[in-house]
Design a protein around this motif. Structure first.
Motif, PDB file in Angstrom:
ATOM      1  N   ASP A  19       0.716  -1.158  -0.040  1.00 34.88           N
ATOM      2  CA  ASP A  19      -0.099  -0.005   0.075  1.00 34.88           C
ATOM      3  C   ASP A  19       0.963   1.202  -0.171  1.00 34.88           C
ATOM      4  OD1 ASP A  19      -2.891  -0.911   0.311  1.00 34.88           O
ATOM      5  OD2 ASP A  19      -2.011  -1.871   1.781  1.00 34.88           O
ATOM      6  N   GLU A 152      -7.837   1.697   6.254  1.00 33.15           N
ATOM      7  CA  GLU A 152      -8.450   0.394   6.049  1.00 33.15           C
ATOM      8  C   GLU A 152      -7.538  -0.616   7.115  1.00 33.15           C
ATOM      9  OE1 GLU A 152      -9.100  -0.447   2.080  1.00 33.15           O
ATOM     10  OE2 GLU A 152     -11.235   0.097   2.503  1.00 33.15           O
ATOM     11  N   GLU A 155      -3.701  -1.416   6.306  1.00 32.32           N
ATOM     12  CA  GLU A 155      -3.009   0.012   6.326  1.00 32.32           C
ATOM     13  C   GLU A 155      -2.064   0.545   7.841  1.00 32.32           C
ATOM     14  OE1 GLU A 155      -4.857   1.628   2.220  1.00 32.32           O
ATOM     15  OE2 GLU A 155      -5.726   2.264   4.009  1.00 32.32           O
TER      16      GLU A 155
HETATM   17 NA    NA Z   1      -4.962   0.405   0.167  1.00 36.16          NA
END
Ligand code: NA
Ligand code: DGP
Ligand code: NA
Length: 210
Positions: A19, A152, A155
């Motif tokens: 990410d 999220e 993350e």
């Molecule tokens: Na993401």
């Protein structure tokens, strides 16, 4: 308007990375580039949150629901399976697909939770094999510094470190690795070169495989 494909197939191009590695913005730049050259191309992403399964995944990722790790693993995989035939059709009819995450995310993120590596791979068997996998390589600490972790489920730095280790185990010599800490234009330039070579090879008849 006729495209350049002349009845040949499109390429399946997958971008992977942690990410905040810059995948999504590189995917859009790549799409504009290919379309600008007259190729038929589409940008896809997994999870595809628009389907029924995708909505369950989205709710899980935003921590609005809890699911057993194995269960969500299979839903992520099902989300790729439900798009398989459309994917095959697009490729066969000459559309190149740029895909933001694919099976490798499935294995890396679930095995990072401690699920058995081979078990994680099993439901991915039989999905279409990418023609090119590009890994945008960034240290988890650097990605975290970029800010904008969206809050999220996955993350946060400690988990992303585990994911990075799982990607290291997964990656093989066929992957192209790009240093994602370079300026965005440099990443873009390298990526475009790799992708164009791949698109050309597929046009020349490189077969599509499982
Ligand atoms: Na993401
Ligand atoms: P994205 O929309 O690319 O930000 O992806 C959402 C999050 O879901 C991201 O943290 C990566 C993770 N993810 C993507 N695919 C899979 C998968 O197949 N399995 C698992 N467990 N996580 C995934
Ligand atoms: Na992304």
């Amino acid at each position: 308007i006729r495209d350049h494909n002349n009845g040949s197939r499109g390429a399946l191009i997958v971008l992977e990375g942690l990410d905040r590695s810059g995948k999504s913005s590189q995917c859009s730049r790549l799409l504009s580039y290919l379309v600008g050259l007259g190729h038929s191309a589409e940008l896809w992403r997994f999870p595809d949150r628009s389907t029924g399964v995708g909505k369950i995944i989205s709710s899980y990722l935003s921590n609005n629901s809890q699911l057993d790790d194995h269960t969500i693993h299979m839903l992520f995989s099902a989300n790729r399976w439900e798009k398989r035939s459309l994917m095959e059709n697009k490729l066969e009819t000459g559309t190149t697909l740029i895909v933001d995450r694919y099976s490798y995310s499935g294995v890396a993120f679930s095995s990072a939770k401690g699920l058995h590596f081979e078990w994680c791979k099993a439901p991915e068997i039989g999905l279409l094999a990418p023609d090119l996998v590009v890994y945008l390589d960034i240290l988890p600490e650097k990605a975290a510094e970029r800010g904008g972790y969206g809050g999220e489920r996955y993350e946060h730095l400690e988990f992303q470190k585990k994911v990075a280790r799982c990607y290291q185990v997964l990656r093989d010599s066929s992957w192209e690795i790009i240093d994602a800490c370079q300026p965005i234009e440099d990443v873009e330039k390298q990526l475009k070169g790799m992708v164009l070579d791949c698109v050309m090879a597929c046009q020349k008849g490189k077969p599509l495989s499982n």
